[in-house]
Write an enzyme that holds these catalytic residues in place. Structure first.
Site, PDB file in Angstrom:
ATOM      1  N   SER A  15      43.445  44.004  28.703  1.00 42.52           N
ATOM      2  CA  SER A  15      44.167  44.208  27.498  1.00 42.52           C
ATOM      3  C   SER A  15      43.242  44.895  27.517  1.00 42.52           C
ATOM      4  O   SER A  15      42.223  45.000  28.351  1.00 42.52           O
ATOM      5  CB  SER A  15      43.572  42.868  26.878  1.00 42.52           C
ATOM      6  OG  SER A  15      43.769  42.473  25.636  1.00 42.52           O
ATOM      7  N   TYR A  35      38.552  35.195  24.582  1.00 39.00           N
ATOM      8  CA  TYR A  35      39.986  35.973  25.067  1.00 39.00           C
ATOM      9  C   TYR A  35      39.886  37.548  25.719  1.00 39.00           C
ATOM     10  O   TYR A  35      39.159  37.959  26.540  1.00 39.00           O
ATOM     11  CB  TYR A  35      40.709  36.548  24.292  1.00 39.00           C
ATOM     12  CG  TYR A  35      42.195  37.459  24.809  1.00 39.00           C
ATOM     13  CD1 TYR A  35      42.409  37.101  25.767  1.00 39.00           C
ATOM     14  CD2 TYR A  35      42.324  38.390  23.824  1.00 39.00           C
ATOM     15  CE1 TYR A  35      44.709  37.744  25.766  1.00 39.00           C
ATOM     16  CE2 TYR A  35      42.953  39.119  25.214  1.00 39.00           C
ATOM     17  CZ  TYR A  35      44.674  38.841  25.364  1.00 39.00           C
ATOM     18  OH  TYR A  35      44.889  39.693  26.364  1.00 39.00           O
TER      19      TYR A  35
END
Length: 283
Positions: free
Chosen positions: A140, A153
């Site tokens: 990501s 995350y």
């Protein structure tokens, strides 16, 4: 596009996994995709029933690390050599650090990091022995940049970025490539039904975080990125004779990472004297 390849993709029920499976099969490749339920298994194989021998589904929970590590052996013996592994299975956890429990952190890393590592451990010996292969880890832009409310995350994606880069250096001599693919904001379920959210409990964070949570929910499904275009980009990636170690997807990811690198360069220069002050004096 080069000759037909066999892809092993974790998490093909939706999002990037499904988009890549569809694109790969349409381009003439074979796909083995992992799903979490028998219904999902039947649905995935039925979707491609008009192209026999192209789509295979396997039941796998990547947090069952023993099963995740074993599955490559079964796939290699029953279907054939895996040319491209795509560790796509994952999810986002949203929550202020102080409000989020250790169990949420454990689960985030179990899926996003340890599960990907377990699957990769099963595949690597076969690729190394064949002296060919490509491992793609879906990370990501949150593996480069950070923002309030997704500490767990971002931590998981930073970890997977580091593991990917290091593994690529270890496997380079065997003609096995590793690429960490870091998407920006895409129209997947990441910010919708797939996201796990810690409940709010500390008013001191309201001013900082409430607008972020609201905006993220409102933009879900309206993000800049198109998963189908991401899939095409990944097909181009695996067709490259010299794929990159890191690949950003999306103009937003590129802009934000460039901004971060600029800020980091400035900070390094600002504190350079203190940084170098710790070197031992020459004798």
């Amino acid at each position: 596009m080069s000759a037909s390849k066999t892809f092993f993709i974790t998490g093909v029920s939706s999002g990037f996994g499904l988009a890549l499976a569809e694109a790969a099969i349409a381009a003439g490749h074979r796909v083995i995709g992992t799903v979490r339920s028998e219904d999902a298994r039947r649905a995935f194989e039925a979707q491609f029933s008009d192209r026999p021998g192209r789509a295979f589904a396997r039941l796998l929970d990547v947090t069952d690390f023993a099963a995740a590590e074993r599955i490559a052996t079964e796939v290699e013996s029953s279907i054939g050599a895996v040319d491209v592994l795509v560790n796509n299975a994952g999810y986002g956890h949203e929550g202020i650090f102080e409000e989020s429990g250790m169990d949420a952190l454990q689960r985030q890393f179990d899926v996003n990091v340890f599960g990907a590592v377990a699957v990769t451990k099963g595949v690597v010996p076969f690729m190394r022995q064949r002296r060919r292969g490509h491992i793609i880890n879906i990370t990501s832009m949150g593996g480069f940049i950070t923002m309030p409310g997704i500490a767990y995350y971002c931590g998981s994606k930073f970890a997977l970025e580091g593991i990917s880069e290091t593994l690529g250096k270890e496997l380079k001599a065997f003609n096995v490539f590793v690429t960490a693919v870091a998407p920006g904001s895409f129209r997947t379920d990441w910010a919708g039904r797939s996201m796990v959210r810690s409940p709010r409990s500390i008013p001191d964070y309201d001013a900082l975080f409430d607008p972020i949570r609201t905006t993220r929910a409102e933009r879900s499904g309206k993000q800049t990125g198109d998963p189908r275009k991401a899939a095409q980009a990944m097909l181009r990636l695996v067709d490259s004779p010299a794929p990159p170690t890191h690949l950003l997807l999306g103009s937003d990811a590129l802009a934000l990472v460039r901004k971060k690198l600029g800020e980091l360069t400035q900070e390094l220069a600002q504190w350079e004297e203190l940084t170098c002050s710790t070197d031992a004096a020459e004798s």
